[in-house]
Structures are given as C-alpha cells and as structure tokens.
Write an enzyme that holds these catalytic residues in place. Sequence first.
Site, PDB file in Angstrom:
ATOM      1  N   ASP A  97       1.448  -6.842  -5.795  1.00 36.49           N
ATOM      2  CA  ASP A  97       2.187  -5.923  -5.085  1.00 36.49           C
ATOM      3  C   ASP A  97       1.675  -4.630  -5.335  1.00 36.49           C
ATOM      4  O   ASP A  97       2.633  -4.149  -7.260  1.00 36.49           O
ATOM      5  CB  ASP A  97       3.658  -5.885  -5.544  1.00 36.49           C
ATOM      6  CG  ASP A  97       5.088  -5.877  -4.458  1.00 36.49           C
ATOM      7  OD1 ASP A  97       4.886  -4.808  -4.487  1.00 36.49           O
ATOM      8  OD2 ASP A  97       6.162  -6.061  -5.451  1.00 36.49           O
ATOM      9  N   ALA A  98       1.347  -4.142  -4.803  1.00 36.70           N
ATOM     10  CA  ALA A  98       0.838  -2.533  -4.170  1.00 36.70           C
ATOM     11  C   ALA A  98       0.858  -1.444  -3.703  1.00 36.70           C
ATOM     12  O   ALA A  98       1.170  -0.227  -3.737  1.00 36.70           O
ATOM     13  CB  ALA A  98      -0.903  -2.445  -4.825  1.00 36.70           C
ATOM     14  N   LYS A  99       1.720  -2.201  -2.943  1.00 41.99           N
ATOM     15  CA  LYS A  99       2.315  -1.302  -1.813  1.00 41.99           C
ATOM     16  C   LYS A  99       1.373  -0.250  -1.757  1.00 41.99           C
ATOM     17  O   LYS A  99       2.272   1.448  -1.179  1.00 41.99           O
ATOM     18  CB  LYS A  99       3.990  -0.287  -1.877  1.00 41.99           C
ATOM     19  CG  LYS A  99       4.660  -2.355  -2.289  1.00 41.99           C
ATOM     20  CD  LYS A  99       6.210  -1.717  -2.275  1.00 41.99           C
ATOM     21  CE  LYS A  99       7.337  -2.524  -2.870  1.00 41.99           C
ATOM     22  NZ  LYS A  99       6.711  -3.866  -4.301  1.00 41.99           N
ATOM     23  N   ARG A 100       0.082   0.307  -0.783  1.00 41.53           N
ATOM     24  CA  ARG A 100      -0.469   1.144  -0.919  1.00 41.53           C
ATOM     25  C   ARG A 100      -0.184   1.339   0.222  1.00 41.53           C
ATOM     26  O   ARG A 100      -0.442   1.090   1.523  1.00 41.53           O
ATOM     27  CB  ARG A 100      -2.421   0.261  -1.161  1.00 41.53           C
ATOM     28  CG  ARG A 100      -2.535   0.588  -2.185  1.00 41.53           C
ATOM     29  CD  ARG A 100      -1.745   1.482  -3.200  1.00 41.53           C
ATOM     30  NE  ARG A 100      -3.146   1.768  -4.457  1.00 41.53           N
ATOM     31  CZ  ARG A 100      -1.990   1.208  -5.410  1.00 41.53           C
ATOM     32  NH1 ARG A 100      -0.685   0.883  -6.269  1.00 41.53           N
ATOM     33  NH2 ARG A 100      -2.908   0.753  -6.970  1.00 41.53           N
TER      34      ARG A 100
END
Length: 281
Positions: A97-100
């Site tokens: 979960d890094a939402k890049r």
Amino acid sequence: MTVLEPFGARLRRAMDERGPLCVGIDPHASLLSEWGLNDDVAGLERFSRTVVEAVADRVAVLKPQSAFFERFGSRGVAVLEKSVEEARAAGALVVMDAKRGDIGSTMAAYAESFLHKGAPLFSDALTVSPYLGYGSLKPAVDLARENGAGLFVLALTSNPEGAEVQHAVRADGRSVGATMLAHLAAENAGESPLGSFGAVVGATLGDLSSYDLDVNGPLLAPGIGAQGATPADLPGVFGAAVRNVVPNVSRGVLRHGPDVTALRNAADRFSDEVRTAVTAA
C-alpha cells in the site's frame, strides 16, 4: 528467473482456499504504544514480525502500509523488505500500500521498486493513484504484466475528500471514478479466472449500484472494522461483484496484539464472517 502465474489467478486461488480477507500491517505510533512498544525501529520490527507470524499462514493477503515504515528511513525500509519476504514465504500474497502515481520515467521507477521480480520490495500487487490520468500508469501496468504482479487503482475511496475528484463528472457524462473502473475492465478483458488489475473501492460507501463494479478483477475494500463497515454489509455495497471483493481489516485485527493467538483468532473471526457474507450473497 521464475515467471509467476498472473496475480489475478494466484489471488483467486488464495481467496478460495484461505477466504477473501486482507489484513493490513499499519504500525502507526498509537498501535505501537497500545502494544507496549516504543515508536522506534525496534518497535516497528517487533510489531511487523508478530503480525506476519500470526496471520501470514492463514489469510489470503497482507497489506503493509509503506508510509509507516518509510518514516524510519532506511532502517524502516529494511524492516519492510523483511516483512514482505517473510509474508510471501508463509504463503500470503502481499499488496504494497504505497499509492504511487507519477508520469513517465518516474512512474517507471516506482514500478521497478515494487513490481520487478528482482527488487527487494517486490510485492504481488501495488496500490496506485491514477489522478495524473489513467495513461500515466502504463509503466506500472506493463511491468506488472511482465512479472505476474497486479495493481489496485484508487477508484472510489472511503475518505470523504475523495468524492470531489472521483465523483466529478466528465464532459461525456461519466464520473471520474466510473472512468477508472471502465479502464480496469478493459485491462482485464478475457482474463480467467480473474484479471490482475483491481480497484480500491471503500466498503463504507453504501449502495454503489449506479457503478459497474464488474471489472473482471479484484476489488480491494478498506473500511471493515474500525471504520464502521462490517462483513455483512459487503453484499449490499458490492452486489453481484461481491465474490471478487478483498475486504481489508487493519485495526480490527491489530488491536488484539501483541498476543499471537489473539491476533490469529481475530483474523479467523473476520475471515469466517466475510466468507459467510460472500457465500450467502
């Protein structure tokens, strides 16, 4: 280098065998304190290893929140690398979960960090933000396909602020969120048993029957537990697409730590409740 089976196929099998539950690894300061741990790298490592030990052999997906590791710098990222490695070794799929989200070579570099099979942080899937335009995700889409990984694209998120972007209506009359879902359906066309490109859709959003959630891919659904949604709510929110939902629980499980047995029991309870709700739908 071994070529992985596509993420969608691996996820479908894991959901069928273990139940469709995702447990978050969210070592924020308040949880570390609740566990009696210091807000430092040693506390971070103890927390993460305990969660992996407790549930990685029984849930379909573990979802570490990268930010809570990154805040400790390189030593925190090293803990994250080890957590990913140990979770995958225990049979859980890992969604980072890094939402890049970026453009061009920068998006390609983010993709290399998390979706290249040889990367230290290689994960089975990555959360990404499409709000520089869906086409900006192409480097991540291409590398995910090449390495048997997947993406979860922010489409209809549970935070109230998301509506100002995701519910905005385009000139063609379709909302931005619906446009993202349509792109994902195109990515997954013809894939079986499940495509590898999914959407993030909040479980707290209520009736979503006005949206076509049948993207032939997984729907990562945050909001179960502490945010107020329950497994019993899932059929009403997701309708016919509920079988492809991967409900995420974080605090609802994590607050039972640091006792390993208590964490396992909490994960098992949520998993049973989710399986019952999905099967009954």
